[in-house]
Write a protein that holds these residues in place. Structure first.
Motif, PDB file in Angstrom:
ATOM      1  N   GLU B  47     -12.991 -30.299  -6.973  1.00 38.41           N
ATOM      2  CA  GLU B  47     -12.213 -30.178  -5.747  1.00 38.41           C
ATOM      3  C   GLU B  47     -11.960 -31.537  -5.134  1.00 38.41           C
ATOM      4  OE1 GLU B  47     -13.082 -26.827  -2.857  1.00 38.41           O
ATOM      5  OE2 GLU B  47     -13.135 -28.574  -1.546  1.00 38.41           O
ATOM      6  N   SER B  49     -10.153 -33.119  -1.603  1.00 41.19           N
ATOM      7  CA  SER B  49      -9.506 -32.754  -0.351  1.00 41.19           C
ATOM      8  C   SER B  49      -9.179 -33.998   0.451  1.00 41.19           C
ATOM      9  CB  SER B  49     -10.382 -31.795   0.457  1.00 41.19           C
ATOM     10  OG  SER B  49     -11.535 -32.455   0.882  1.00 41.19           O
ATOM     11  N   GLU B  56      -7.857 -31.188   7.744  1.00 36.79           N
ATOM     12  CA  GLU B  56      -7.477 -31.099   6.331  1.00 36.79           C
ATOM     13  C   GLU B  56      -5.966 -30.975   6.184  1.00 36.79           C
ATOM     14  OE1 GLU B  56      -9.797 -28.836   3.157  1.00 36.79           O
ATOM     15  OE2 GLU B  56      -7.966 -27.660   3.335  1.00 36.79           O
ATOM     16  N   ARG B  59      -5.496 -30.077  -0.257  1.00 36.70           N
ATOM     17  CA  ARG B  59      -6.676 -29.768  -1.056  1.00 36.70           C
ATOM     18  C   ARG B  59      -6.206 -29.385  -2.446  1.00 36.70           C
ATOM     19  NH1 ARG B  59      -9.460 -24.973  -1.329  1.00 36.70           N
ATOM     20  NH2 ARG B  59      -8.235 -24.151   0.374  1.00 36.70           N
TER      21      ARG B  59
END
Lengths: 151, 105
Positions: B47, B49, B56, B59
């Motif tokens: 992952e 991000s 955020e 992602r």
């Protein structure tokens, strides 16, 4: 029948199967019943269009192939791309990547480099904020596959 | 893990700005074997991000289908000057992060 009419009729006949083929292409380039796809769509219908996937037509080395995808979307809070999923036909991991976007992205465009286990079609599946799914695809011929076994 | 982020030297308010990141990582597929025939364990960045001033904005869930030393380019709209922070985690649980200041004109 006049000669001119005959030519027009013959031309329309010759074009007819090609037109039918074009309609076939409008169907999404991915099987919506595929379990890997269904884990993303939850059974929602997939439409063709809005997604543009760019890959080189020929890649010498499957270990690193430049990939660029873009989705037509205003990218506002009301109407934006929620995610773009990348699917492969032949890779051992079919769901290659998921990119999560939002209104803060401003532009639904992603570039990366992918690994390909052989010549195949790659499909980009976009999930919109209204819950609809759109797909685009690109085919690539890979001369040397990304190594799956020892080399 | 070394990584490099590239952002424009000056961004325009409300205009999409390209962000490029390249991370030094083998993205080991888990399908290869070493010299004595033992399988090499899969180790990919799972992952990645991106946060802009703590929010955020992007992602990505990655797999072995992403080339070694992953390079990713995406866009984000800056509303004010701030700090862009990208962080990632691989299968071995190793985390990495890199920051880049963004100047909005």
């Amino acid at each position: 029948m006049k000669r001119r009419e005959f030519i027009a009729a013959a031309a329309s006949l010759a074009l007819a199967p090609r037109l039918a083929g074009a309609e076939d292409n409008a169907i999404a380039p991915i099987d919506p019943k595929d379990p890997d796809v269904q884990s993303v769509t939850k059974g929602a219908p997939i439409r063709a269009g809005r997604v543009k996937l760019e890959l080189p037509p020929l890649a010498d080395n499957g270990n690193s192939v430049a990939m660029k995808l873009s989705v037509e979307s205003p990218m506002t809070a009301q109407d934006h791309v929620r995610a773009v999923h990348l699917f492969s036909e032949r890779n051992p991991v079919r769901h290659m990547a998921a990119f999560h976007l939002g209104p803060k992205s401003g532009r639904a465009e992603i570039a990366s480099r992918i690994r390909l286990a052989g010549s195949q079609k790659i499909i980009a599946l976009a999930e919109m904020s209204d819950g609809s799914f759109w797909a685009g695809s690109a085919s690539v011929v890979v001369t040397l596959s990304a190594c799956l076994d020892e080399s | 893990m070394a990584a490099r982020i590239q952002v424009p030297p000056q961004a325009k308010r409300g205009e999409p700005m390209p962000v490029r990141i390249i991370i030094q990582h083998p993205m080991e597929t888990g399908y290869r074997h070493d010299e004595v025939g033992h399988p090499i364990k899969r180790n990919v960045i799972r992952e990645l991000s991106c946060r802009y001033d703590g929010v955020e904005v992007f992602r990505a869930d990655l797999s072995s289908g992403i080339a070694a030393n992953p390079y990713i380019q995406f866009y984000t709209v800056p509303e004010a000057s701030g700090v862009l922070e990208l962080s990632w985690i691989d299968d071995e649980g190793v985390r990495g992060s890199e920051r880049a200041p963004v100047v909005v004109a």
